[in-house]
Design a protein around this motif. Structure first.
Motif, mmCIF file in Angstrom:
data_model
loop_
_atom_site.group_PDB
_atom_site.id
_atom_site.type_symbol
_atom_site.label_atom_id
_atom_site.label_comp_id
_atom_site.label_asym_id
_atom_site.label_seq_id
_atom_site.Cartn_x
_atom_site.Cartn_y
_atom_site.Cartn_z
ATOM 1 N N ALA A 1 0.843 -1.202 0.026
ATOM 2 C CA ALA A 1 -0.049 -0.083 0.124
ATOM 3 C C ALA A 1 0.953 1.391 -0.113
ATOM 4 C CB ALA A 1 -1.083 0.077 1.360
ATOM 5 N N ALA A 2 0.246 2.306 -0.589
ATOM 6 C CA ALA A 2 0.938 3.526 -0.545
ATOM 7 C C ALA A 2 -0.215 4.680 -0.595
ATOM 8 C CB ALA A 2 1.677 3.922 -1.974
ATOM 9 N N ASP A 3 -0.190 5.629 0.106
ATOM 10 C CA ASP A 3 -1.158 6.595 0.374
ATOM 11 C C ASP A 3 -0.723 8.116 -0.148
ATOM 12 O OD1 ASP A 3 -3.367 8.004 1.217
ATOM 13 O OD2 ASP A 3 -3.384 7.059 3.172
ATOM 14 N N VAL A 4 -1.254 8.709 -1.061
ATOM 15 C CA VAL A 4 -0.826 10.044 -1.638
ATOM 16 C C VAL A 4 -1.837 11.090 -1.358
ATOM 17 C CG1 VAL A 4 0.659 8.807 -2.917
ATOM 18 C CG2 VAL A 4 -1.345 9.762 -4.071
ATOM 19 N N GLY A 5 -1.773 12.160 -1.347
ATOM 20 C CA GLY A 5 -2.435 13.530 -0.985
ATOM 21 C C GLY A 5 -1.889 14.580 -2.114
ATOM 22 N N TYR A 6 -2.967 15.042 -3.195
ATOM 23 C CA TYR A 6 -2.279 16.003 -4.127
ATOM 24 C C TYR A 6 -3.089 17.115 -4.237
ATOM 25 C CZ TYR A 6 -1.481 17.255 -9.082
ATOM 26 O OH TYR A 6 -1.108 17.913 -10.238
ATOM 27 N N ALA A 7 -2.824 18.381 -3.994
ATOM 28 C CA ALA A 7 -3.394 19.558 -3.598
ATOM 29 C C ALA A 7 -3.172 20.456 -4.829
ATOM 30 C CB ALA A 7 -3.221 19.976 -2.447
ATOM 31 N N PHE A 8 -4.045 21.250 -5.712
ATOM 32 C CA PHE A 8 -3.876 22.302 -6.434
ATOM 33 C C PHE A 8 -5.074 23.096 -6.517
ATOM 34 C CE2 PHE A 8 -5.797 18.319 -8.240
ATOM 35 C CZ PHE A 8 -6.658 18.969 -8.941
ATOM 36 N N SER A 9 -4.993 24.229 -7.340
ATOM 37 C CA SER A 9 -6.268 25.085 -7.378
ATOM 38 C C SER A 9 -6.729 24.882 -8.932
ATOM 39 C CB SER A 9 -5.968 26.301 -7.127
ATOM 40 O OG SER A 9 -5.048 26.757 -8.106
ATOM 41 N N PHE A 10 -8.185 24.749 -9.032
ATOM 42 C CA PHE A 10 -8.594 24.653 -10.482
ATOM 43 C C PHE A 10 -8.991 26.084 -10.903
ATOM 44 C CE2 PHE A 10 -12.209 24.121 -13.348
ATOM 45 C CZ PHE A 10 -11.755 23.059 -14.087
ATOM 46 N N GLY A 11 -7.684 26.647 -11.521
ATOM 47 C CA GLY A 11 -7.650 28.000 -12.113
ATOM 48 C C GLY A 11 -6.941 28.815 -11.198
ATOM 49 N N LYS A 12 -7.035 30.036 -11.275
ATOM 50 C CA LYS A 12 -6.136 30.975 -10.528
ATOM 51 C C LYS A 12 -6.842 31.169 -8.988
ATOM 52 C CE LYS A 12 -4.500 33.980 -14.283
ATOM 53 N NZ LYS A 12 -4.697 35.263 -14.710
ATOM 54 N N ASN A 13 -5.791 30.965 -8.076
ATOM 55 C CA ASN A 13 -6.211 31.208 -6.435
ATOM 56 C C ASN A 13 -4.758 31.493 -5.901
ATOM 57 O OD1 ASN A 13 -6.542 30.848 -3.930
ATOM 58 N ND2 ASN A 13 -8.417 29.242 -4.370
ATOM 59 N N PRO A 14 -4.301 32.456 -5.958
ATOM 60 C CA PRO A 14 -3.131 32.946 -5.298
ATOM 61 C C PRO A 14 -2.892 32.557 -3.965
ATOM 62 C CG PRO A 14 -4.038 34.859 -6.576
ATOM 63 C CD PRO A 14 -5.175 33.768 -6.574
ATOM 64 N N GLU A 15 -3.691 32.534 -3.120
ATOM 65 C CA GLU A 15 -3.861 32.480 -1.828
ATOM 66 C C GLU A 15 -3.422 30.893 -1.523
ATOM 67 O OE1 GLU A 15 -5.836 33.879 2.196
ATOM 68 O OE2 GLU A 15 -7.356 33.857 0.550
ATOM 69 N N HIS A 16 -4.374 30.240 -2.347
ATOM 70 C CA HIS A 16 -3.910 28.617 -2.193
ATOM 71 C C HIS A 16 -2.532 28.484 -2.877
ATOM 72 C CE1 HIS A 16 -4.495 24.322 -3.496
ATOM 73 N NE2 HIS A 16 -5.245 24.444 -2.425
ATOM 74 N N ASP A 17 -2.126 29.126 -3.984
ATOM 75 C CA ASP A 17 -0.781 28.750 -4.419
ATOM 76 C C ASP A 17 0.120 29.118 -3.051
ATOM 77 O OD1 ASP A 17 -1.796 28.180 -6.731
ATOM 78 O OD2 ASP A 17 -1.491 29.986 -7.644
ATOM 79 N N LYS A 18 -0.003 30.170 -2.371
ATOM 80 C CA LYS A 18 0.999 30.540 -1.492
ATOM 81 C C LYS A 18 0.824 29.180 -0.483
ATOM 82 C CE LYS A 18 1.848 34.168 2.044
ATOM 83 N NZ LYS A 18 1.087 35.487 2.677
ATOM 84 N N ALA A 19 -0.266 28.787 0.171
ATOM 85 C CA ALA A 19 -0.297 27.713 0.929
ATOM 86 C C ALA A 19 0.392 26.515 0.359
ATOM 87 C CB ALA A 19 -1.678 27.281 1.130
ATOM 88 N N LEU A 20 0.382 26.208 -0.835
ATOM 89 C CA LEU A 20 1.405 25.232 -1.472
ATOM 90 C C LEU A 20 2.840 25.232 -1.061
ATOM 91 C CD1 LEU A 20 -0.799 24.214 -4.738
ATOM 92 C CD2 LEU A 20 -0.591 23.009 -2.273
ATOM 93 N N THR A 21 3.182 26.610 -1.261
ATOM 94 C CA THR A 21 4.577 26.787 -1.130
ATOM 95 C C THR A 21 4.975 26.791 0.407
ATOM 96 O OG1 THR A 21 4.639 28.546 -3.241
ATOM 97 C CG2 THR A 21 6.388 28.679 -1.489
ATOM 98 N N ASN A 22 4.165 27.362 1.262
ATOM 99 C CA ASN A 22 4.290 27.281 2.602
ATOM 100 C C ASN A 22 4.390 25.831 3.069
ATOM 101 O OD1 ASN A 22 4.579 29.944 2.559
ATOM 102 N ND2 ASN A 22 2.387 30.166 3.266
ATOM 103 N N LEU A 23 3.677 24.904 2.471
ATOM 104 C CA LEU A 23 3.872 23.611 2.961
ATOM 105 C C LEU A 23 5.179 22.961 2.673
ATOM 106 C CD1 LEU A 23 0.484 21.882 1.449
ATOM 107 C CD2 LEU A 23 1.211 21.834 3.945
#
Length: 320
Positions: free
Chosen positions: A122-144
């Motif tokens: 077993a392997a377990d993955v989580g994948y986050a992104f934004s569907f279109g422009k979302n600067p705040e979410h992009d910043k959170a991805l960087t902060n992770l």
């Protein structure tokens, strides 16, 4: 304690399962469109795994859109507060965690999560992104990014899982985010994965999990209740007052912003999840070629390649 050790060849098999899981969610990302539901997206993830030869799942595909990526309004399953509301005792995830009829819209945050098994591995993955422009979410991805280095360093320092959890939690709050993984069952930052028993038998489905997953986790959890056998659990939570034991740990720091009032629909969460290998002598991430790791590398590369401004160039010419 339930120690699990793996030879190099076996670890390579787990690396391939993890890579295939990420391949699945990246492929589904390309198939998303405005109006698709979480249920439809999750079904696409499962179909991809099966078509690639996956034999079963540690857990089936999950998909969360918009404020659901931050678990806004969710309650931690198995908690007393959850039971007081009369929603029942659930073996793992509560009903709200299951893929819903929420439809995808432009600018929404998205999390796709799946844990396939191949021949029981077993392997377990989580994948986050934004569907279109979302600067705040992009910043959170960087902060992770900081949590990946921090978690590994603390495990190598042989800190307890509880100490690491609390430090991660403090950093999340200091950064202006909320700790979303605290809403997972037992509020886990991670959990063990490995070879599932009876993987070749039908496992059914209980809140997104087959029977084999409970057969893998529960015996390890029960040992922790036996007097004299403390310091053991396959779950990495706030109360895990022991060091990471040898084995494979799926680590998943999950941060978010939760708004109220007119901005509540702008709430979002972001996470990554991957396997940490722990041995008697060291610890390391199973793979470095992963979407979130590559994202951080590209951002650093882009930042370093930006042309130097004229003012900065002039300053650099001044002799010391």
């Amino acid at each position: 304690m339930s120690r699990e050790t793996y030879p190099k060849e076996e670890l390579e098999s787990y690396r391939k399962v993890q890579a295939l899981a990420y391949e699945a969610v990246e492929s589904v990302r390309k198939e998303l469109y405005p109006g698709i539901t979480e249920k439809e997206a999750a079904r696409k993830i499962d179909d991809y795994i099966r078509n690639a030869g996956g034999t079963s799942f540690f857990h089936y595909g999950f998909a969360w859109f918009g404020d659901r990526t931050a678990f806004r309004g969710f309650k931690r399953p198995l908690s007393l507060n959850y039971l007081r509301k009369g929603e029942g005792l659930l073996p793992h995830f509560g009903g709200k965690f299951q893929p819903s009829n929420r439809r995808l819209e432009e600018g929404m945050a998205v999390i796709l999560d799946v844990a396939p098994t191949f021949a029981g591995r077993a392997a377990d993955v989580g994948y986050a992104f934004s569907f279109g422009k979302n600067p705040e979410h992009d910043k959170a991805l960087t902060n992770l990014e900081e949590y990946r280095e921090l978690i590994l360093r603390r495990v190598l320092e042989e800190r307890t899982l509880s100490e690491i959890y609390l430090e991660v939690d403090a950093r999340i709050r200091a950064s202006g985010y909320v700790n979303c993984h605290s809403i997972y069952p037992q509020g886990v930052l991670g959990h063990k994965v490995g070879r599932l028993p009876a993987y070749n038998l039908p496992g059914g489905r209980v809140n997104g999990f087959p029977f084999q997953t409970f057969a893998y986790l529960f015996p390890q959890m029960i040992k922790d209740l036996i007097p004299g056998v403390s310091g053991h659990s396959p779950l990495w939570g706030e109360g895990s007052d022991f060091r990471a034991e040898p084995g494979l740990w799926a680590v998943e720091p999950h941060i978010g912003k939760i708004y109220s009032g007119s901005k509540e629909s702008e709430s979002f969460g972001a996470k990554w999840e991957e396997i940490l290998v722990v041995t008697d002598s060291t610890a390391y991430w199973l793979d470095e070629d992963l979407p979130h790791v590559n994202l951080w590398k590209e951002k650093k590369k882009s930042k370093s390649s930006k042309p130097v401004t004229g003012a900065k160039k002039q300053k650099e010419k001044v002799p010391a």
